[in-house]
Design a protein around this motif. Structure first.
Motif, PDB file in Angstrom:
ATOM      1  N   THR A   1       1.109  -1.681   0.188  1.00 56.45           N
ATOM      2  CA  THR A   1      -0.260   0.100   0.181  1.00 56.45           C
ATOM      3  C   THR A   1       0.587   1.142  -0.016  1.00 56.45           C
ATOM      4  O   THR A   1       2.100   1.170   0.851  1.00 56.45           O
ATOM      5  CB  THR A   1      -1.077  -0.094   1.157  1.00 56.45           C
TER       6      THR A   1
ATOM      7  N   LYS B   1       0.766   1.050  -9.719  1.00 52.31           N
ATOM      8  CA  LYS B   1      -0.525  -0.212 -10.463  1.00 52.31           C
ATOM      9  C   LYS B   1      -0.687  -0.766 -10.460  1.00 52.31           C
ATOM     10  O   LYS B   1      -0.866  -1.428 -10.609  1.00 52.31           O
ATOM     11  CB  LYS B   1      -1.869   1.034 -10.207  1.00 52.31           C
TER      12      LYS B   1
ATOM     13  N   ASN C   1      -1.398  -0.763  -4.071  1.00 57.49           N
ATOM     14  CA  ASN C   1      -2.745  -0.176  -3.702  1.00 57.49           C
ATOM     15  C   ASN C   1      -2.240   1.359  -3.649  1.00 57.49           C
ATOM     16  O   ASN C   1      -0.990   1.223  -2.667  1.00 57.49           O
ATOM     17  CB  ASN C   1      -3.886  -0.795  -2.802  1.00 57.49           C
TER      18      ASN C   1
END
Length: 401
Positions: A95, A111, A116
């Motif tokens: 993330t 991405k 994320n």
């Protein structure tokens, strides 16, 4: 304390996954500056930046439990892509918190590796605060982009690659943002040969590390603003400053205009797509910010993830500065044939019209006048002087913009 052995072990972990990037001579810079100048082209790395080195080394050193919980980072883009690649390689979830103004090419790159992305904050430091909070609340491993021993050791592998090719290098010039890259490079270089000079380069709009280096204590910038977004770091980490004070010889700064010149130079003369942060070391050489006469010098080209819109703007301004493009506002009578007569002057001067706009409604105009905004392809300063002289001889009022 990070040691040369840590960096050598990192190099083993990176083997067969992270590229050994080219080290190429820069003949124009070498000739002009009476030196042997080389470019370490880490913009050609898998993710377009050196950051994959530190991120991959860090994730490779995590135990299985920490990998399964997932990893978190804050980044302006390059560390994000490096960590996303490493997480995908080792099968863990990443993330990434990125500033809201991060170029689309970097967001898309992150991405594409399955991470994320959370866009938050106006700069790296605000994204960093959100990322550390998220990691703590969700029991995830936070991977710092520069203030981490494993990350620094990974970045230091660049020095090993340089010295494998040129054992007697005299001087390495390195971009500085947070300081992780130059710390790894400097530790490795000085451990192998203490006589290798290490120069850091900051952007004039993000000079926290330079001010801190000179004061010998951490001084955070009140704000950062630079086209070199990869080194737009506001706060100085005491640990990194301590390493830099011990191992780095000097820190210089370059302006955004100087950085833009280097981006265009690397694109035209070396066919390298380079972002602002990746160009600052070359900019320092081009604009005589460092003394390199009679030295073997390596400039680190640290990244190539530049936003296409920014690149277009840099190219356009570069063409104007090098007299290959001329922008004019010409006042003429608003009547049939007036525009044709103007364009005939440019035809006579062999200047190609690439864009033209006709305005008869401006409140700055007298009745019966019009403004023509025109862009011309030109062949140098003398050619532009010829065009100006012809406009004057034909009675035109104009302004060059």
């Amino acid at each position: 304390m990070i040691t040369l052995n840590d960096i050598k072990e990192a190099k083993k972990r990176l083997t067969n996954t992270v590229l050994t990037t080219p080290l190429m001579k820069a003949p124009i810079l070498s000739k002009n500056l009476n030196a042997e100048v080389y470019l370490k082209e880490d913009n050609l790395q898998i993710t377009g930046s050196f950051k994959i080195r530190g991120a991959f080394n860090k994730v490779a050193m995590l135990d299985d439990t920490k990998r399964q919980n997932g990893v978190v980072a804050a980044s302006a883009g390059n560390h994000a892509q490096g960590l996303a690649f490493a997480a995908q390689h080792f099968g863990c979830v990443a993330t990434i918190f990125m500033p809201e103004a991060t170029p689309l090419t970097k967001v898309s790159g992150v991405k594409s590796y399955g991470a994320n992305v959370v866009l938050t904050g106006e700069n790296f430091d605000e994204a960093y605060a959100a990322a550390t909070k998220f990691a703590k609340e969700n029991n995830k491993e936070f991977i710092h982009p520069f203030a981490d021993d494993a990350v620094i050791a990974g970045q230091g592998t660049l020095t090993l690659e340089i010295l494998e090719k040129i054992e007697d290098i005299d001087h390495i010039i390195v971009p500085i943002g947070g300081g992780g890259l130059i710390s790894g490079i400097a530790i490795a270089a000085k451990s192998i040969n203490p006589n290798i000079k290490i120069t850091g380069v900051v952007a004039s709009g993000a000079r926290g590390m330079k001010d801190s280096f000179e004061a010998r204590l951490p001084i955070d910038s009140s704000s950062v603003r630079t086209i070199a977004d990869g080194i737009a770091v506001r706060d100085v980490t005491p640990k990194l400053l301590e390493i830099i004070l011990e191992y780095v010889d000097e820190i210089v700064e370059v302006s955004d205009n100087e950085t833009a010149n280097a981006i265009l130079f690397l694109l035209e003369k070396h066919k390298l797509m380079v972002e602002g942060a990746g160009a600052v070391a070359t900019a320092a050489i081009m604009h005589n910010k460092v003394n390199i006469e009679n030295e073997k010098v390596c400039a680190i080209v640290s990244g190539g993830n530049i936003d296409v819109t920014m690149l277009s703007l840099i190219i356009d301004k570069g063409l104007v500065k090098s007299f290959r493009k001329m922008n004019l506002i010409v006042t003429l009578m608003d009547k049939p044939g007036a525009l044709m007569h103007l364009t005939e002057i440019f035809t006579t001067c062999s200047a190609n019209i690439v864009q033209i706009d006709y305005d008869r409604n401006s409140i700055k105009l007298e009745f019966g006048e019009a403004h023509v905004t025109i862009s011309l392809e030109t062949k140098g300063e003398e050619h532009q002087e010829l065009i100006r002289e012809n406009l004057k001889q034909n009675g035109y009022r104009y302004k060059q913009i």
